[in-house]
Design a protein around this motif. Structure first.
Motif, mmCIF file in Angstrom:
data_model
loop_
_atom_site.group_PDB
_atom_site.id
_atom_site.type_symbol
_atom_site.label_atom_id
_atom_site.label_comp_id
_atom_site.label_asym_id
_atom_site.label_seq_id
_atom_site.Cartn_x
_atom_site.Cartn_y
_atom_site.Cartn_z
ATOM 1 N N SER A 77 0.751 -1.209 -0.176
ATOM 2 C CA SER A 77 -0.146 0.002 -0.006
ATOM 3 C C SER A 77 0.776 1.234 0.067
ATOM 4 C CB SER A 77 -0.923 0.026 1.284
ATOM 5 O OG SER A 77 -1.844 -1.067 1.185
ATOM 6 N N ASP A 78 0.418 2.161 -0.752
ATOM 7 C CA ASP A 78 0.996 3.618 -0.940
ATOM 8 C C ASP A 78 0.243 4.444 0.008
ATOM 9 O OD1 ASP A 78 2.737 2.857 -2.716
ATOM 10 O OD2 ASP A 78 1.794 3.685 -4.284
ATOM 11 N N LEU A 79 0.767 4.717 1.399
ATOM 12 C CA LEU A 79 0.096 5.355 2.481
ATOM 13 C C LEU A 79 0.610 7.028 2.455
ATOM 14 C CD1 LEU A 79 0.832 3.098 5.393
ATOM 15 C CD2 LEU A 79 -1.089 3.032 3.852
ATOM 16 N N GLY A 80 -0.626 7.716 2.490
ATOM 17 C CA GLY A 80 -0.264 9.010 2.581
ATOM 18 C C GLY A 80 -1.429 9.985 3.092
ATOM 19 N N PHE A 81 -1.216 11.270 3.405
ATOM 20 C CA PHE A 81 -2.231 11.714 4.459
ATOM 21 C C PHE A 81 -3.337 12.082 3.710
ATOM 22 C CE2 PHE A 81 2.115 12.998 6.009
ATOM 23 C CZ PHE A 81 2.033 12.686 7.427
ATOM 24 N N ARG A 82 -4.419 12.272 4.518
ATOM 25 C CA ARG A 82 -5.778 12.523 4.140
ATOM 26 C C ARG A 82 -6.082 14.195 4.234
ATOM 27 N NH1 ARG A 82 -9.716 8.147 7.185
ATOM 28 N NH2 ARG A 82 -11.091 9.268 5.747
ATOM 29 N N VAL A 83 -5.047 14.680 4.644
ATOM 30 C CA VAL A 83 -5.182 16.445 4.663
ATOM 31 C C VAL A 83 -3.606 16.737 4.064
ATOM 32 C CG1 VAL A 83 -6.875 16.434 6.242
ATOM 33 C CG2 VAL A 83 -4.442 16.402 7.097
ATOM 34 N N SER A 84 -3.727 17.932 3.502
ATOM 35 C CA SER A 84 -2.606 18.557 2.999
ATOM 36 C C SER A 84 -1.730 19.335 4.249
ATOM 37 C CB SER A 84 -2.660 19.440 1.734
ATOM 38 O OG SER A 84 -3.583 20.252 2.218
ATOM 39 N N ALA A 105 4.697 9.174 10.074
ATOM 40 C CA ALA A 105 5.118 10.429 9.655
ATOM 41 C C ALA A 105 4.011 11.559 10.336
ATOM 42 C CB ALA A 105 5.164 10.896 8.027
ATOM 43 N N ARG A 106 4.506 12.669 10.534
ATOM 44 C CA ARG A 106 3.536 13.703 10.885
ATOM 45 C C ARG A 106 3.755 15.079 10.021
ATOM 46 N NH1 ARG A 106 5.966 11.901 15.699
ATOM 47 N NH2 ARG A 106 4.371 10.962 17.167
ATOM 48 N N ILE A 107 2.515 15.776 10.021
ATOM 49 C CA ILE A 107 2.566 17.181 9.168
ATOM 50 C C ILE A 107 2.322 18.162 10.205
ATOM 51 C CG2 ILE A 107 2.044 16.051 6.978
ATOM 52 C CD1 ILE A 107 -1.029 17.123 7.444
ATOM 53 N N ASP A 108 2.560 19.294 9.974
ATOM 54 C CA ASP A 108 1.939 20.573 10.840
ATOM 55 C C ASP A 108 0.437 20.465 11.100
ATOM 56 O OD1 ASP A 108 2.147 22.671 12.171
ATOM 57 O OD2 ASP A 108 2.798 24.065 10.790
ATOM 58 N N ASP A 109 0.214 20.389 12.302
ATOM 59 C CA ASP A 109 -0.993 20.461 12.682
ATOM 60 C C ASP A 109 -1.631 21.455 13.396
ATOM 61 O OD1 ASP A 109 0.305 20.378 15.124
ATOM 62 O OD2 ASP A 109 -0.590 18.598 16.079
ATOM 63 N N GLN A 110 -0.963 22.824 13.434
ATOM 64 C CA GLN A 110 -1.517 24.070 14.110
ATOM 65 C C GLN A 110 -2.642 24.554 13.523
ATOM 66 O OE1 GLN A 110 -0.049 25.470 16.682
ATOM 67 N NE2 GLN A 110 -2.087 26.669 16.877
ATOM 68 N N LEU A 182 -7.651 16.688 12.483
ATOM 69 C CA LEU A 182 -6.531 16.959 13.444
ATOM 70 C C LEU A 182 -5.700 15.525 13.608
ATOM 71 C CD1 LEU A 182 -4.612 18.522 15.236
ATOM 72 C CD2 LEU A 182 -6.234 17.996 17.315
ATOM 73 N N GLY A 183 -6.596 14.522 13.928
ATOM 74 C CA GLY A 183 -5.965 13.045 13.853
ATOM 75 C C GLY A 183 -5.222 12.691 12.466
ATOM 76 N N TYR A 184 -5.687 13.252 11.281
ATOM 77 C CA TYR A 184 -5.221 12.870 10.102
ATOM 78 C C TYR A 184 -3.705 13.429 9.870
ATOM 79 C CZ TYR A 184 -9.947 11.442 8.823
ATOM 80 O OH TYR A 184 -11.134 10.740 8.759
ATOM 81 N N THR A 185 -3.389 14.423 10.702
ATOM 82 C CA THR A 185 -2.010 15.121 10.659
ATOM 83 C C THR A 185 -0.890 14.020 11.253
ATOM 84 O OG1 THR A 185 -2.028 15.747 12.859
ATOM 85 C CG2 THR A 185 -2.985 17.273 11.188
ATOM 86 N N GLU A 186 -1.354 12.981 11.489
ATOM 87 C CA GLU A 186 -0.378 11.652 11.800
ATOM 88 C C GLU A 186 -0.758 10.510 10.806
ATOM 89 O OE1 GLU A 186 -0.609 10.654 15.896
ATOM 90 O OE2 GLU A 186 0.514 12.260 16.417
ATOM 91 N N LEU A 187 0.167 10.024 9.997
ATOM 92 C CA LEU A 187 0.250 8.858 9.369
ATOM 93 C C LEU A 187 0.507 7.637 9.968
ATOM 94 C CD1 LEU A 187 -0.351 7.980 6.215
ATOM 95 C CD2 LEU A 187 1.878 8.297 5.909
ATOM 96 N N VAL A 212 3.448 9.073 0.961
ATOM 97 C CA VAL A 212 4.731 9.401 1.736
ATOM 98 C C VAL A 212 5.503 8.126 1.965
ATOM 99 C CG1 VAL A 212 5.150 10.433 4.043
ATOM 100 C CG2 VAL A 212 3.404 11.335 2.380
ATOM 101 N N VAL A 213 4.989 6.830 2.275
ATOM 102 C CA VAL A 213 5.690 5.724 2.941
ATOM 103 C C VAL A 213 4.936 4.661 2.098
ATOM 104 C CG1 VAL A 213 6.161 4.194 4.891
ATOM 105 C CG2 VAL A 213 6.278 6.696 5.108
ATOM 106 N N ARG A 214 5.574 3.757 1.456
ATOM 107 C CA ARG A 214 5.080 2.380 1.049
ATOM 108 C C ARG A 214 5.418 1.245 1.915
ATOM 109 N NH1 ARG A 214 6.961 1.755 -4.763
ATOM 110 N NH2 ARG A 214 5.231 3.422 -5.207
ATOM 111 N N VAL A 215 4.380 0.475 2.093
ATOM 112 C CA VAL A 215 4.349 -0.269 3.062
ATOM 113 C C VAL A 215 3.887 -1.744 2.639
ATOM 114 C CG1 VAL A 215 3.713 -1.492 5.488
ATOM 115 C CG2 VAL A 215 4.031 0.953 5.140
#
Length: 379
Positions: A77-84, A105-110, A182-187, A212-215
């Motif tokens: 699976s190609d895993l990616g964030f559900r938010v930009s 992985a994590r993106i900026d969640d502010q 907010l939870g989607y900011t973590e993969l 972002v990551v392939r598992v």
């Protein structure tokens, strides 16, 4: 004296002339006799040609096919964030083993925290409006019961109450959505596996769905091959797929059994080949993802006849062989060649059991010509 010499010369001339006449007559008699003997002789019979032949004995040929492919994960699976957003960190590196639910992985969640706070405030405001509308509906309802107000006033109050209830419901939904975002900011990893590739680095802005990551799941592996269309030409639709033996190209001693689980319904546009996936049972650790392997499938084919390459003859651009009839005459018979090998041919159609096929001297034969078999007779 001179007269005697003259008489001797004349006699000599007469004797020579007589001898020549006798010789000429004898030669004419000999020639006439030879002509008479030649005219009375019987014409010579045509020469019977010697050939080699073997008797046809169809056998069940093993339908063996080989191909070269590679090991791929069955589940990947190609895993990616559900938010930009901006990627803060990528925890999982290529080759790392991850567990289900682990943060990759994590993106900026502010921004998403602010949206959640705003949604929470909207819920509080909607709750206050609902409390006020509920109290107003209760007062107007009591006055209407006593007859101190009109029905129209009560209907307006009831409408405000229902509107307040709807706004509170909408605010609660928006709050849940903000919390989910907010939870989607973590993969997180969807299953236990190995990271096989990465598509973004820290500091990079990623879009929704970007890999972002392939598992990949290491416990289920496939051997994937590209097979030409000709390999499926003589395979019946109802025929069960054969078992496949998969071996490493770098070490053929390492093998594993496999079963064909998927055949692409459409050929690749570039290579015009069909992708075939073979599920490997109990794959050894040496068969890592990306390893080159060889696949060999064996099955019982239709009855075929194996002949030496010297038996093949060309008739109007099509393959044929010479058959020796019971009367020892040869006949040219068209055949269907399944495949050509180094020094022999495999015939799939055109011959019957017991047919005598000429294997040597085929280029000297003519239709219905008499022959004599010198080798292979009665086999």
């Amino acid at each position: 004296m001179i007269a005697a010499l003259s008489d001797n010369k004349a006699l000599r001339r007469r004797l020579v002339a007589g001898s020549i006449a006798v010789l000429a007559c004898g030669a004419a008699l000999v020639w006439h006799g030879a002509r008479s003997e030649a005219s009375n002789a019987t014409p010579a019979a045509p020469e019977t040609k010697l050939v080699k032949a073997i008797a046809v004995a169809p056998m069940l040929g093993a339908d063996t096919r080989t191909a070269v492919g590679e090991i791929r994960p069955r589940l990947e699976s190609d895993l990616g964030f559900r938010v930009s957003g901006k990627l803060l960190e990528r925890v999982a590196e290529v080759g790392a083993t991850v567990r289900k639910g682990e943060v990759l992985a994590r993106i900026d969640d502010q921004d998403y925290r602010n949206r959640l706070a705003s949604a929470e405030a909207d819920v509080a405001a909607a709750q206050a409006v609902l409390v006020e509308a509920s109290a107003a509906e209760a007062r107007i309802g009591a006055l209407l019961t006593k007859g101190f107000t009109t029905r129209a006033n009560y209907d307006a109050t009831l409408k405000n109450l229902r509107s307040a209830q709807a706004k509170l419901k909408s605010a609660n939904i928006a709050f849940e959505m903000a919390k989910d975002q907010l939870g989607y900011t973590e993969l997180h990893a969807e299953f236990d596996g190995i990271v096989t590739a990465s598509g973004a680095e820290a500091g990079q802005s990623v879009n929704v769905g970007q890999m972002v990551v392939r598992v990949a799941d290491p416990n289920t592996r496939d051997a994937v091959f590209s097979i030409a269309e000709a390999a499926f030409a003589n395979t019946p639709e109802t025929k069960r797929p054969p078992k496949v033996t998969v071996s490493l190209l770098s070490n053929p001693a390492i093998t594993a059994a496999g079963t064909i689980r998927e055949i692409a319904p459409m050929a690749d546009a570039a290579t015009r080949t069909f992708q075939v996936k073979v599920s490997i049972e109990n794959a050894p650790d040496e068969m890592r993802f990306g390893a080159s392997v060889s696949g060999r499938a064996e099955g019982a084919g239709a009855p075929v006849v194996v002949l030496p390459g010297s038996a093949l003859f060309d008739k109007d651009g099509k393959p044929a062989v010479w058959i020796v009839s019971p009367s020892s005459a040869v006949e040219l018979k068209p055949v269907t060649v399944a495949r050509y090998e180094t020094d022999r041919i495999v015939v799939s159609d055109g011959l019957s059991k017991g047919d005598l096929v000429v294997t040597a001297g085929v280029n000297r034969l003519r239709e219905h010509e008499k022959v004599r078999i010198v080798e292979g007779e009665g086999k």
